[in-house]
Design a protein around this motif. Structure first.
Motif, PDB file in Angstrom:
ATOM      1  N   GLN A 136       0.851  -1.221  -0.077  1.00  8.25           N
ATOM      2  CA  GLN A 136      -0.050   0.156   0.031  1.00  8.25           C
ATOM      3  C   GLN A 136       0.841   1.151  -0.062  1.00  8.25           C
ATOM      4  OE1 GLN A 136      -3.453  -0.024  -0.321  1.00  8.25           O
ATOM      5  NE2 GLN A 136      -2.759   2.113  -0.887  1.00  8.25           N
ATOM      6  N   GLU A 137       1.900   1.254   0.960  1.00  3.44           N
ATOM      7  CA  GLU A 137       2.940   2.476   0.728  1.00  3.44           C
ATOM      8  C   GLU A 137       3.461   2.494  -0.559  1.00  3.44           C
ATOM      9  OE1 GLU A 137       4.340   2.368   5.452  1.00  3.44           O
ATOM     10  OE2 GLU A 137       5.483   1.041   3.971  1.00  3.44           O
ATOM     11  N   CYS A 138       3.938   1.520  -1.135  1.00  4.98           N
ATOM     12  CA  CYS A 138       4.506   1.789  -2.505  1.00  4.98           C
ATOM     13  C   CYS A 138       3.491   2.352  -3.548  1.00  4.98           C
ATOM     14  CB  CYS A 138       4.985   0.190  -3.064  1.00  4.98           C
ATOM     15  SG  CYS A 138       5.841   0.382  -4.683  1.00  4.98           S
ATOM     16  N   MET A 139       2.109   1.572  -3.482  1.00  2.00           N
ATOM     17  CA  MET A 139       1.080   2.117  -4.234  1.00  2.00           C
ATOM     18  C   MET A 139       0.764   3.580  -4.177  1.00  2.00           C
ATOM     19  SD  MET A 139      -1.497  -1.154  -4.234  1.00  2.00           S
ATOM     20  CE  MET A 139      -2.560  -0.509  -5.641  1.00  2.00           C
ATOM     21  N   ASP A 140       0.731   4.107  -2.708  1.00  2.00           N
ATOM     22  CA  ASP A 140       0.596   5.501  -2.478  1.00  2.00           C
ATOM     23  C   ASP A 140       1.805   6.467  -3.040  1.00  2.00           C
ATOM     24  OD1 ASP A 140      -1.527   4.788  -0.989  1.00  2.00           O
ATOM     25  OD2 ASP A 140      -0.707   4.949   0.871  1.00  2.00           O
ATOM     26  N   ILE A 141       2.951   6.037  -3.143  1.00  2.46           N
ATOM     27  CA  ILE A 141       4.041   6.794  -3.538  1.00  2.46           C
ATOM     28  C   ILE A 141       4.247   6.919  -5.140  1.00  2.46           C
ATOM     29  CG2 ILE A 141       6.483   6.920  -3.633  1.00  2.46           C
ATOM     30  CD1 ILE A 141       6.506   5.661  -0.684  1.00  2.46           C
ATOM     31  N   PHE A 142       3.890   5.697  -5.666  1.00  3.01           N
ATOM     32  CA  PHE A 142       4.227   5.624  -7.349  1.00  3.01           C
ATOM     33  C   PHE A 142       2.974   5.484  -8.083  1.00  3.01           C
ATOM     34  CE2 PHE A 142       8.059   3.766  -4.868  1.00  3.01           C
ATOM     35  CZ  PHE A 142       8.891   4.641  -5.647  1.00  3.01           C
ATOM     36  N   ILE A 143       1.855   5.312  -7.738  1.00  2.00           N
ATOM     37  CA  ILE A 143       0.745   5.073  -8.623  1.00  2.00           C
ATOM     38  C   ILE A 143       0.651   6.464  -9.410  1.00  2.00           C
ATOM     39  CG2 ILE A 143      -1.777   5.029  -8.922  1.00  2.00           C
ATOM     40  CD1 ILE A 143      -1.756   2.533  -7.279  1.00  2.00           C
ATOM     41  N   GLY A 144       0.416   6.357 -10.721  1.00  2.00           N
ATOM     42  CA  GLY A 144       0.185   7.591 -11.478  1.00  2.00           C
ATOM     43  C   GLY A 144       1.508   8.300 -12.011  1.00  2.00           C
ATOM     44  N   LYS A 145       2.539   7.908 -11.279  1.00  2.00           N
ATOM     45  CA  LYS A 145       3.788   8.431 -11.809  1.00  2.00           C
ATOM     46  C   LYS A 145       4.606   7.572 -12.381  1.00  2.00           C
ATOM     47  CE  LYS A 145       3.569  10.772  -7.244  1.00  2.00           C
ATOM     48  NZ  LYS A 145       4.256  10.956  -6.083  1.00  2.00           N
ATOM     49  N   MET A 146       5.717   8.133 -13.348  1.00  3.62           N
ATOM     50  CA  MET A 146       6.820   7.379 -13.812  1.00  3.62           C
ATOM     51  C   MET A 146       7.805   7.110 -12.740  1.00  3.62           C
ATOM     52  SD  MET A 146       7.527   8.786 -17.675  1.00  3.62           S
ATOM     53  CE  MET A 146       8.237  10.469 -17.200  1.00  3.62           C
ATOM     54  N   VAL A 147       8.323   6.010 -12.736  1.00  6.40           N
ATOM     55  CA  VAL A 147       9.276   5.390 -11.650  1.00  6.40           C
ATOM     56  C   VAL A 147      10.392   6.205 -11.770  1.00  6.40           C
ATOM     57  CG1 VAL A 147      10.765   3.695 -10.814  1.00  6.40           C
ATOM     58  CG2 VAL A 147       8.529   3.084 -11.573  1.00  6.40           C
ATOM     59  N   ALA A 148      10.805   6.791 -12.713  1.00  8.74           N
ATOM     60  CA  ALA A 148      12.121   7.666 -12.914  1.00  8.74           C
ATOM     61  C   ALA A 148      11.944   9.197 -12.411  1.00  8.74           C
ATOM     62  CB  ALA A 148      12.406   7.580 -14.255  1.00  8.74           C
ATOM     63  N   PRO A 157       1.359  14.740 -14.299  1.00  5.81           N
ATOM     64  CA  PRO A 157       0.057  15.508 -14.226  1.00  5.81           C
ATOM     65  C   PRO A 157       0.057  16.742 -15.166  1.00  5.81           C
ATOM     66  CG  PRO A 157       1.317  16.516 -12.419  1.00  5.81           C
ATOM     67  CD  PRO A 157       2.240  15.343 -12.909  1.00  5.81           C
ATOM     68  N   PHE A 158       1.054  16.760 -16.103  1.00  9.15           N
ATOM     69  CA  PHE A 158       0.852  17.776 -17.168  1.00  9.15           C
ATOM     70  C   PHE A 158      -0.060  17.153 -18.422  1.00  9.15           C
ATOM     71  CE2 PHE A 158       4.785  18.766 -15.347  1.00  9.15           C
ATOM     72  CZ  PHE A 158       4.736  20.010 -15.123  1.00  9.15           C
ATOM     73  N   PRO A 159      -0.595  18.069 -19.088  1.00  3.47           N
ATOM     74  CA  PRO A 159      -1.735  17.490 -20.102  1.00  3.47           C
ATOM     75  C   PRO A 159      -1.375  17.094 -21.376  1.00  3.47           C
ATOM     76  CG  PRO A 159      -1.544  20.062 -20.117  1.00  3.47           C
ATOM     77  CD  PRO A 159      -0.487  19.592 -19.023  1.00  3.47           C
ATOM     78  N   ARG A 170     -13.940  18.912 -26.036  1.00  5.85           N
ATOM     79  CA  ARG A 170     -14.950  17.937 -26.414  1.00  5.85           C
ATOM     80  C   ARG A 170     -14.991  16.671 -26.160  1.00  5.85           C
ATOM     81  NH1 ARG A 170     -19.485  19.440 -26.718  1.00  5.85           N
ATOM     82  NH2 ARG A 170     -20.034  17.423 -28.075  1.00  5.85           N
ATOM     83  N   CYS A 171     -13.866  16.459 -25.096  1.00  5.17           N
ATOM     84  CA  CYS A 171     -13.225  15.255 -24.998  1.00  5.17           C
ATOM     85  C   CYS A 171     -13.719  14.655 -23.345  1.00  5.17           C
ATOM     86  CB  CYS A 171     -11.652  15.053 -24.806  1.00  5.17           C
ATOM     87  SG  CYS A 171     -11.251  15.040 -26.663  1.00  5.17           S
ATOM     88  N   ALA A 172     -14.118  13.669 -23.153  1.00  8.30           N
ATOM     89  CA  ALA A 172     -14.164  13.118 -22.077  1.00  8.30           C
ATOM     90  C   ALA A 172     -12.961  12.305 -21.606  1.00  8.30           C
ATOM     91  CB  ALA A 172     -15.384  12.302 -21.744  1.00  8.30           C
ATOM     92  N   VAL A 173     -12.481  12.251 -20.271  1.00 11.20           N
ATOM     93  CA  VAL A 173     -11.283  11.598 -19.914  1.00 11.20           C
ATOM     94  C   VAL A 173     -11.608  10.686 -18.719  1.00 11.20           C
ATOM     95  CG1 VAL A 173      -9.383  11.752 -18.582  1.00 11.20           C
ATOM     96  CG2 VAL A 173      -9.419  13.151 -20.451  1.00 11.20           C
ATOM     97  N   VAL A 174     -11.250   9.461 -18.800  1.00  6.82           N
ATOM     98  CA  VAL A 174     -11.622   8.496 -17.821  1.00  6.82           C
ATOM     99  C   VAL A 174     -10.157   8.037 -16.983  1.00  6.82           C
ATOM    100  CG1 VAL A 174     -12.753   6.246 -17.227  1.00  6.82           C
ATOM    101  CG2 VAL A 174     -13.294   7.665 -19.361  1.00  6.82           C
ATOM    102  N   GLU A 175     -10.366   8.608 -15.685  1.00  5.79           N
ATOM    103  CA  GLU A 175      -9.127   8.351 -14.801  1.00  5.79           C
ATOM    104  C   GLU A 175      -9.378   7.811 -13.530  1.00  5.79           C
ATOM    105  OE1 GLU A 175      -6.085   8.804 -14.571  1.00  5.79           O
ATOM    106  OE2 GLU A 175      -5.318   9.524 -16.369  1.00  5.79           O
ATOM    107  N   ASP A 176      -8.326   7.172 -12.735  1.00  9.26           N
ATOM    108  CA  ASP A 176      -8.317   6.924 -11.650  1.00  9.26           C
ATOM    109  C   ASP A 176      -7.320   7.390 -10.292  1.00  9.26           C
ATOM    110  OD1 ASP A 176      -6.224   5.472 -12.865  1.00  9.26           O
ATOM    111  OD2 ASP A 176      -6.321   3.853 -11.284  1.00  9.26           O
ATOM    112  N   GLY A 223      -3.759  11.904 -12.632  1.00  6.74           N
ATOM    113  CA  GLY A 223      -4.280  11.765 -13.964  1.00  6.74           C
ATOM    114  C   GLY A 223      -5.341  12.662 -14.176  1.00  6.74           C
ATOM    115  N   VAL A 224      -6.095  12.828 -13.008  1.00  8.37           N
ATOM    116  CA  VAL A 224      -7.270  13.904 -13.133  1.00  8.37           C
ATOM    117  C   VAL A 224      -6.634  15.219 -13.340  1.00  8.37           C
ATOM    118  CG1 VAL A 224      -9.130  14.893 -11.627  1.00  8.37           C
ATOM    119  CG2 VAL A 224      -8.928  12.201 -11.849  1.00  8.37           C
TER     120      VAL A 224
END
Length: 216
Positions: free
Chosen positions: A39-51, A145-147, A163-169, A173-174
């Motif tokens: 869970q700690e790993c996911m909290d830190i890294f989800i949504g990001k590039m490891v680098a 998080p840049f577009p 005119r686009c819908a984006v689906v994120e989690d 990403g949002v």
């Protein structure tokens, strides 16, 4: 439908990959001397590039972050994903419906590297719906998080980002979707989408069965 195109994130939206990837990452960071729970790993890294977390990894492990280590991580990650990856529940029907409703104007816009994206989508049978319309943050000037990745996807489809819908989690990403000027719909299967709404998601849903409805 209210939108001319639908842009999907990949990890956690199309495929259930986050715990698999972070499990491999946690084990490899443990080998370097940084102990984390999953869970700690996911909290830190989800949504990001490891680098992008290079400085923190070096600080926590006391070891240099090398391209060789990164390549080894990606190889082990891909082997594990290939063996265990599954699609998000009910996503196939949603993607098929939206592909037809938009006359093919859907895309996958991910912060992941292209080999990973294509491997996962192929493995779960979603690649035919996105082939030729896959965009990787690794190939952009800036990742989420840049577009940039969402703007590139919209431009390729010939649709204004508004005119686009984006689906994120993820909140990362949002933020990217909001920065692109799109309307962001946040998938929160555990039901707690407050953080996603706080960073600009238009609405939260908990099951891919609901996606077509919330976009309408």
């Amino acid at each position: 439908m209210r939108f001319d195109a639908v842009l999907f994130d990949c990890d956690g939206v199309l495929v259930d990959s986050e715990s698999i990837t972070c499990g491999v990452l946690r084990d490899m960071l443990q080998d370097l001397g940084w102990t984390l729970t999953l869970q700690e790993c996911m909290d830190i890294f989800i949504g990001k590039m490891v680098a992008d977390e290079r400085v923190r990894i070096e600080a926590e492990t006391g070891k240099p972050f090398t391209q060789e280590w990164l390549a080894a991580f990606r190889q082990r990650r891909n082997e594990t994903l290939d063996a265990h990856i599954v699609a998000i529940p009910n996503v196939h029907a949603a993607v098929q419906h939206l592909h037809a409703a938009t006359q093919g104007r859907i895309a996958c816009a991910s912060g992941a590297d292209r080999p990973k994206i294509e491997l996962m989508l192929s493995r779960v049978g979603l690649l035919p719906h996105f082939e030729g319309r896959i965009f990787s943050g690794h190939e952009m000037p800036r990742s989420k998080p840049f577009p940039d990745v969402y703007l590139a996807a919209a431009a390729h489809l010939g649709v204004a980002s508004e005119r686009c819908a984006v689906v994120e989690d993820t909140t990362v990403g949002v933020r990217a979707g909001v920065a692109a000027g799109a309307t962001v719909f946040a998938y929160a299967p555990l039901g707690d989408g407050r953080a996603l709404l706080d960073v600009g998601a238009h609405a939260v849903f908990t099951d891919m069965k609901q996606l077509v409805g919330v976009l309408s």
